[in-house]
Scaffold this active site. Structure first.
Site, PDB file in Angstrom:
ATOM      1  N   ARG A 240      54.455  44.645  46.994  1.00 21.74           N
ATOM      2  CA  ARG A 240      54.167  46.036  47.356  1.00 21.74           C
ATOM      3  C   ARG A 240      55.277  46.520  48.293  1.00 21.74           C
ATOM      4  O   ARG A 240      55.851  45.716  49.038  1.00 21.74           O
ATOM      5  CB  ARG A 240      52.802  46.135  48.030  1.00 21.74           C
ATOM      6  CG  ARG A 240      51.655  45.709  47.119  1.00 21.74           C
ATOM      7  CD  ARG A 240      50.313  45.744  47.823  1.00 21.74           C
ATOM      8  NE  ARG A 240      49.236  45.305  46.937  1.00 21.74           N
ATOM      9  CZ  ARG A 240      48.829  44.046  46.792  1.00 21.74           C
ATOM     10  NH1 ARG A 240      49.421  43.093  47.506  1.00 21.74           N
ATOM     11  NH2 ARG A 240      47.854  43.730  45.963  1.00 21.74           N
ATOM     12  N   LYS A 267      47.762  43.017  51.534  1.00 19.94           N
ATOM     13  CA  LYS A 267      46.813  44.109  51.355  1.00 19.94           C
ATOM     14  C   LYS A 267      45.421  43.502  51.238  1.00 19.94           C
ATOM     15  O   LYS A 267      44.982  43.074  50.178  1.00 19.94           O
ATOM     16  CB  LYS A 267      47.144  44.919  50.095  1.00 19.94           C
ATOM     17  CG  LYS A 267      46.253  46.137  49.908  1.00 19.94           C
ATOM     18  CD  LYS A 267      46.644  46.902  48.662  1.00 19.94           C
ATOM     19  CE  LYS A 267      45.749  48.111  48.463  1.00 19.94           C
ATOM     20  NZ  LYS A 267      46.099  48.867  47.236  1.00 19.94           N
ATOM     21  N   HIS A 340      57.392  51.080  44.182  1.00 19.58           N
ATOM     22  CA  HIS A 340      56.169  50.436  43.672  1.00 19.58           C
ATOM     23  C   HIS A 340      56.278  50.187  42.171  1.00 19.58           C
ATOM     24  O   HIS A 340      55.631  49.287  41.620  1.00 19.58           O
ATOM     25  CB  HIS A 340      54.962  51.327  43.975  1.00 19.58           C
ATOM     26  CG  HIS A 340      53.652  50.631  43.818  1.00 19.58           C
ATOM     27  ND1 HIS A 340      53.057  50.413  42.594  1.00 19.58           N
ATOM     28  CD2 HIS A 340      52.803  50.101  44.733  1.00 19.58           C
ATOM     29  CE1 HIS A 340      51.914  49.783  42.757  1.00 19.58           C
ATOM     30  NE2 HIS A 340      51.738  49.573  44.043  1.00 19.58           N
ATOM     31  N   ARG A 343      56.707  46.719  40.397  1.00 17.27           N
ATOM     32  CA  ARG A 343      55.532  45.883  40.093  1.00 17.27           C
ATOM     33  C   ARG A 343      55.021  46.179  38.680  1.00 17.27           C
ATOM     34  O   ARG A 343      54.700  45.271  37.913  1.00 17.27           O
ATOM     35  CB  ARG A 343      54.429  46.133  41.127  1.00 17.27           C
ATOM     36  CG  ARG A 343      54.763  45.587  42.502  1.00 17.27           C
ATOM     37  CD  ARG A 343      53.798  46.075  43.571  1.00 17.27           C
ATOM     38  NE  ARG A 343      52.410  45.766  43.312  1.00 17.27           N
ATOM     39  CZ  ARG A 343      51.816  44.580  43.529  1.00 17.27           C
ATOM     40  NH1 ARG A 343      52.557  43.578  44.008  1.00 17.27           N
ATOM     41  NH2 ARG A 343      50.544  44.394  43.308  1.00 17.27           N
ATOM     42  N   HIS A 366      46.868  40.367  42.727  1.00 20.42           N
ATOM     43  CA  HIS A 366      45.683  41.125  42.363  1.00 20.42           C
ATOM     44  C   HIS A 366      44.467  40.217  42.443  1.00 20.42           C
ATOM     45  O   HIS A 366      44.550  39.025  42.140  1.00 20.42           O
ATOM     46  CB  HIS A 366      45.802  41.678  40.943  1.00 20.42           C
ATOM     47  CG  HIS A 366      46.733  42.839  40.844  1.00 20.42           C
ATOM     48  ND1 HIS A 366      47.258  43.282  39.649  1.00 20.42           N
ATOM     49  CD2 HIS A 366      47.258  43.651  41.806  1.00 20.42           C
ATOM     50  CE1 HIS A 366      48.048  44.318  39.872  1.00 20.42           C
ATOM     51  NE2 HIS A 366      48.068  44.552  41.178  1.00 20.42           N
ATOM     52  N   TYR A 376      39.857  27.926  40.992  1.00 23.02           N
ATOM     53  CA  TYR A 376      41.037  27.180  40.568  1.00 23.02           C
ATOM     54  C   TYR A 376      42.306  27.813  41.113  1.00 23.02           C
ATOM     55  O   TYR A 376      43.310  27.148  41.324  1.00 23.02           O
ATOM     56  CB  TYR A 376      41.104  27.127  39.038  1.00 23.02           C
ATOM     57  CG  TYR A 376      42.350  26.452  38.500  1.00 23.02           C
ATOM     58  CD1 TYR A 376      42.560  25.074  38.662  1.00 23.02           C
ATOM     59  CD2 TYR A 376      43.343  27.193  37.860  1.00 23.02           C
ATOM     60  CE1 TYR A 376      43.708  24.465  38.196  1.00 23.02           C
ATOM     61  CE2 TYR A 376      44.489  26.588  37.386  1.00 23.02           C
ATOM     62  CZ  TYR A 376      44.668  25.222  37.553  1.00 23.02           C
ATOM     63  OH  TYR A 376      45.805  24.632  37.099  1.00 23.02           O
TER      64      TYR A 376
END
Length: 416
Positions: A240, A267, A340, A343, A366, A376
């Site tokens: 970010r 974030k 941005h 990404r 995310h 996991y």
């Protein structure tokens, strides 16, 4: 039965507002949030009216009774105490100005926000709201008046800023309602009155040939060397914008070939940051190309804290505007490419290359909605991500050389 100091002090909130009557029309209204407001219920000219006396404990039971007695004395003389207040422009403690209540709200919840978010909220109020309605009694502000104030910002072309300022005002008014300083939230009536943030602000180039031209332009950036390095690393890190700008040398591990970011910089909700303070938040595997750029940058900024310090002070990271303006200087408008957008660029092309979605999403930091798989995830998929990030960097080199306009299937990228 008249109230007592103990009863008032120990009054507990319920799901709905509670009213504890003292006598003579005086009652204590306990909001679901816990706020306690003194009110007087009375009739004048065959109409039922109410008058606010203040918030407990700022206004004690005795003081509330004195105010009640004064109001009833006026009623006995055929005078409406509510009209007297309006005529004298009296503003009781519960009917403070918008700015006073807004600053109280900000202080009340400040610890639940990150320092950056906390500063942004107050700055929006100070620049775009207080000059117009800050001195107005909060409970007298109408939806039309609030909209007129925000239209000044919208008229200057700051539509997104006006929209976000309206959201902040809504939170302030909600707080005022919960604490007995207002009857309702006028900002709720303005839903849709100001356009939401434009999705064009997240512009991203995803066409491979155009990506190659973008990378060539970045390599030839004529501005500050540090800014050029930041732009070169943006597609290799795909962090970010704020996380990229504030990258620190202490987070670079050349031996592991990784950038390791603590949870405080990611974030996350502030509560999670506080609970996991000091823990590792995110790992960015460093490709050979990324390491070469970092080694070239180190002699210039390696003696300081930040990879990309500002021009005026090494103690502060480069500002967001520096990166945004550098893209504009290269000829890329906001609807075409943003910081941005790197990404989105990486996500789109990596998915087309066939890389597993959960590995890409993990690298983008995310949240994983699959709870079983999220467990996991503690293993970080580091081996797979190291391969992916190196393959990605090699692919970008091909695009930059004008030789990689076609997507490389994952099987070929992995040497299968």
């Amino acid at each position: 039965m008249p109230l007592t100091d103990t009863a008032v002090r120990n009054a507990k909130p319920d799901k709905k507002p509670r009213r504890l009557f003292d006598g003579g029309g005086l009652y204590l209204e306990v909001a679901p949030s816990g706020g306690k407001l003194w009110r007087l219920k009375y009739r004048f000219a065959h109409k039922e009216k109410r008058l606010a006396f203040g918030v407990y404990p700022e206004v004690s039971l005795k003081e509330a009774r004195d105010k009640r007695d004064e109001a009833r004395a006026l009623l006995a003389q055929g005078v409406d105490p509510g009209e007297i207040r309006k005529a004298t422009k009296e503003t009781p403690s519960t009917e403070g100005t918008f700015e006073a209540v807004a600053r109280e709200w900000h202080a009340r919840f400040a610890n639940s926000w990150s320092a950056t978010h906390r500063q942004k909220l107050l700055r929006r109020l100070e620049l775009y709201v207080f000059p117009w309605v800050g001195a107005r009694p909060l409970n007298e502000i109408t939806a039309q008046e609030l909209l007129a104030a925000l239209r000044h910002t919208e008229a200057d072309g700051r539509v997104e800023t006006a929209h976000r300022a309206l959201q902040v005002c809504g939170q302030v008014f909600s707080y005022a309602v919960q604490t007995g300083r207002a009857e309702r939230n006028p900002a709720a009536d303005l839903k849709g009155a100001i356009p939401p943030p434009s999705t064009r602000n997240m512009g991203a180039i995803t066409d491979p040939e155009k990506v190659g031209l973008l990378l060539q332009a970045i390599d030839g950036y004529p501005g500050h060397f540090v800014t050029r390095c930041a732009l070169q690393l943006a597609p290799l890190f795909f962090l970010r914008p704020g996380e990229l700008r504030k990258s620190e040398w202490s987070e670079i591990h050349f031996d592991r070939q990784e950038l390791r970011i603590p949870i405080e910089r990611m974030k996350r909700r502030q509560k999670e940051k506080d609970a996991r303070k000091g823990e590792l938040g995110h790992i960015v595997p460093l490709s050979r190309q990324a390491l070469e750029i970092l080694q070239e940058l180190y002699p210039l900024t390696g003696d300081g804290r930040f990879l990309f310090p500002g021009l005026r002070s090494k103690d502060r990271a480069i500002c967001d505007a520096a990166l945004v303006n550098s893209l504009r200087r290269l000829g890329y408008a906001g609807e075409e490419m943003t910081v941005h957008g790197f990404r989105h660029l990486a996500s789109t092309l990596l998915h087309e290359m066939g890389w597993p979605s959960h590995i890409i999403e993990k690298q983008l930091d995310h949240a994983d909605r699959n709870r079983i798989r999220a467990v996991y995830n503690q293993a970080e998929y580091l081996k797979e991500r190291h391969k992916m990030m190196q393959t990605w960097a090699d692919y970008l080199d091909q695009l930059k050389a004008g030789k990689g306009n076609k997507i490389i299937p994952i099987q070929r990228a992995m040497g299968k």
